[in-house]
Motif scaffolding. Structure first.
Motif, PDB file in Angstrom:
ATOM      1  N   GLY A  73       0.792  -1.223   0.000  1.00 38.52           N
ATOM      2  CA  GLY A  73       0.000   0.000   0.000  1.00 38.52           C
ATOM      3  C   GLY A  73       0.817   1.263   0.000  1.00 38.52           C
ATOM      4  O   GLY A  73       0.272   2.353  -0.251  1.00 38.52           O
ATOM      5  N   ASP A  74       2.112   1.182   0.290  1.00 38.64           N
ATOM      6  CA  ASP A  74       2.961   2.370   0.322  1.00 38.64           C
ATOM      7  C   ASP A  74       3.090   2.983  -1.070  1.00 38.64           C
ATOM      8  O   ASP A  74       3.207   2.268  -2.078  1.00 38.64           O
ATOM      9  N   ARG A  75       3.107   4.321  -1.116  1.00 36.63           N
ATOM     10  CA  ARG A  75       3.457   5.057  -2.328  1.00 36.63           C
ATOM     11  C   ARG A  75       4.951   5.308  -2.283  1.00 36.63           C
ATOM     12  O   ARG A  75       5.452   5.899  -1.322  1.00 36.63           O
ATOM     13  N   VAL A  76       5.673   4.859  -3.302  1.00 40.99           N
ATOM     14  CA  VAL A  76       7.126   4.900  -3.276  1.00 40.99           C
ATOM     15  C   VAL A  76       7.664   5.546  -4.552  1.00 40.99           C
ATOM     16  O   VAL A  76       6.974   5.638  -5.569  1.00 40.99           O
ATOM     17  N   SER A  77       8.934   5.990  -4.477  1.00 42.27           N
ATOM     18  CA  SER A  77       9.658   6.514  -5.635  1.00 42.27           C
ATOM     19  C   SER A  77      10.755   5.522  -5.991  1.00 42.27           C
ATOM     20  O   SER A  77      11.493   5.071  -5.107  1.00 42.27           O
ATOM     21  N   LEU A  78      10.882   5.203  -7.287  1.00 39.87           N
ATOM     22  CA  LEU A  78      11.809   4.173  -7.721  1.00 39.87           C
ATOM     23  C   LEU A  78      12.736   4.671  -8.823  1.00 39.87           C
ATOM     24  O   LEU A  78      12.347   5.510  -9.650  1.00 39.87           O
ATOM     25  N   GLU A  97       4.497   9.819   2.397  1.00 40.29           N
ATOM     26  CA  GLU A  97       3.776   9.987   3.668  1.00 40.29           C
ATOM     27  C   GLU A  97       2.532   9.103   3.667  1.00 40.29           C
ATOM     28  O   GLU A  97       1.817   9.006   2.665  1.00 40.29           O
ATOM     29  N   ARG A  98       2.254   8.469   4.807  1.00 36.57           N
ATOM     30  CA  ARG A  98       1.141   7.540   4.906  1.00 36.57           C
ATOM     31  C   ARG A  98      -0.097   8.225   5.463  1.00 36.57           C
ATOM     32  O   ARG A  98      -0.025   8.942   6.460  1.00 36.57           O
ATOM     33  N   SER A  99      -1.248   7.962   4.835  1.00 35.45           N
ATOM     34  CA  SER A  99      -2.508   8.539   5.305  1.00 35.45           C
ATOM     35  C   SER A  99      -3.156   7.680   6.384  1.00 35.45           C
ATOM     36  O   SER A  99      -3.964   8.167   7.175  1.00 35.45           O
ATOM     37  N   ALA A 118      -0.500  -0.123   4.543  1.00 37.24           N
ATOM     38  CA  ALA A 118      -0.470   1.338   4.642  1.00 37.24           C
ATOM     39  C   ALA A 118      -1.434   1.941   3.626  1.00 37.24           C
ATOM     40  O   ALA A 118      -1.713   1.344   2.578  1.00 37.24           O
ATOM     41  N   ASN A 119      -1.929   3.135   3.954  1.00 35.21           N
ATOM     42  CA  ASN A 119      -2.750   3.944   3.037  1.00 35.21           C
ATOM     43  C   ASN A 119      -4.076   3.293   2.652  1.00 35.21           C
ATOM     44  O   ASN A 119      -4.652   3.628   1.615  1.00 35.21           O
ATOM     45  N   ALA A 120      -4.579   2.374   3.458  1.00 31.37           N
ATOM     46  CA  ALA A 120      -5.894   1.789   3.192  1.00 31.37           C
ATOM     47  C   ALA A 120      -6.980   2.723   3.730  1.00 31.37           C
ATOM     48  O   ALA A 120      -6.797   3.396   4.743  1.00 31.37           O
ATOM     49  N   ASP A 121      -8.098   2.780   3.036  1.00 34.83           N
ATOM     50  CA  ASP A 121      -9.218   3.621   3.465  1.00 34.83           C
ATOM     51  C   ASP A 121     -10.170   2.871   4.382  1.00 34.83           C
ATOM     52  O   ASP A 121     -10.853   3.473   5.202  1.00 34.83           O
TER      53      ASP A 121
END
Length: 336
Positions: A73-78, A97-99, A118-121
């Protein structure tokens, strides 16, 4: 004797070679301004499967991230090879950043915190009404973890052809938690998936539950056929399911309007990482009862005003109160 600063521009200074290569040593880290954005789909023994611009790639965590780990669920940069071809490897250089964050511990005495997603609604708590029997205390623990982590709960009850959902609905009716009741026949003909999908549109939903409740079977009914996972069966002697899901996996819904995260079945859901005084803020209906609490009350002292407030007849808040007490007393998992 001449002394030079750290950043000298003298040409006659001999630079010691790097034993591991010819590149001069430096403390300056690259900014990776051209890094691509992606989402972590699953983690397996140090390798992370990520979705980048519609392609599925394999990546590893960069050393500069230290002990910080990326989770599903993480938003990452690769950076690196982002082609997604076989035997290629990219590198995760930033974690966004995690919501929200769903966490658990093995039990209430375990200091090691495990991040589930992470970042689940939304958190879909899946429980069977029979075979195996429902475990209300496990549901309570999942609810507390959801409220603490910033996720909206959803109660999904399966196998309604074997037992009535009335008893569970009576327990959780005062919490106003959305729920869906399904049967095995409805899972086969698709009606169950349609009703559950109505609650998932446009959201990322993590599915949790103990083994054998039909969690992965339900997830398989929601996602495209080529993405479905292997399912198991319930042991007729012990009444427990067999672990077939060994790692969390994010899967797109068939209509591409949301994501579901299938997680491994849990035997227990520890809450050692949660502070009772913090969780009270997740229950607005209980806040009026804290008006008479002493300063810096952790809601675990004899002077806590909540005990008397509930005893005065606030029956609607009784289930919320029991969830709060769940944290304060640290009930052991043996009773679940």
């Amino acid at each position: 004797m001449r002394r030079y600063g750290k950043h000298t521009d003298e040409d006659d200074i001999r630079t010691r070679p790097n034993r591991k290569g010819n590149r001069p040593r430096t403390n300056i880290r690259p900014k990776h301004e051209d890094a691509a954005e992606g989402m972590v789909l699953t983690v397996d023994r140090g390798r992370l499967t990520c979705l980048v611009e519609g392609r599925t790639i394999t990546a590893m965590k960069a050393r500069e991230l230290g002990r910080k780990a990326a989770v599903v669920g993480d938003r990452v940069s690769l950076v690196g090879d982002l082609s997604g071809q076989k035997d290629t490897l990219a590198r995760i250089v930033r974690i966004g950043e995690r919501s929200s964050l769903l966490r658990r511990t093995a039990d209430d005495d375990d200091p090691y915190e495990r991040v589930v997603v992470a970042n689940a609604d939304q958190l879909a708590i899946v429980t069977a009404l029979a075979d195996p029997e429902p475990r209300p205390r496990l549901i309570d623990r999942c609810l507390v973890a959801a409220f603490d982590g910033g996720l909206e709960p959803l109660l999904v009850m399966t196998k309604s052809d074997l037992a009535s959902p009335d008893k569970l609905l009576e327990l959780y009716g005062d919490l106003d938690i959305p729920y869906v009741v399904t049967s095995r026949e409805e899972l086969e003909n698709g009606d169950a998936a349609d009703r559950v999908r109505e609650q998932l549109g446009g959201k990322t939903t993590a599915f949790v539950g103990h083994s054998g409740v039909g969690k992965t079977t339900l997830v398989n009914a929601l996602v495209p056929e080529d993405l479905r996972r292997t399912t198991g069966h319930v042991n007729a002697v012990t009444g427990r399911g067999r672990h077939t899901t060994t790692s969390a996996l994010a899967l797109p819904l068939g209509d591409d309007t949301g994501w579901v995260v299938d997680t491994p079945g849990v035997r227990s859901f520890g809450l050692a990482h949660i502070d009772p005084s913090r969780v009270i803020n997740a229950f607005p209906d209980l806040v009026p009862g804290t008006a008479g609490c002493p300063r810096a009350c952790s809601h675990d002292e004899p002077e806590c005003a909540l005990d008397a407030w509930v005893a005065e007849g606030h029956a609607r808040q009784a289930r919320l109160y029991s969830l709060r007490r769940l944290l304060a007393t640290r009930e052991r998992r043996e009773g679940d």
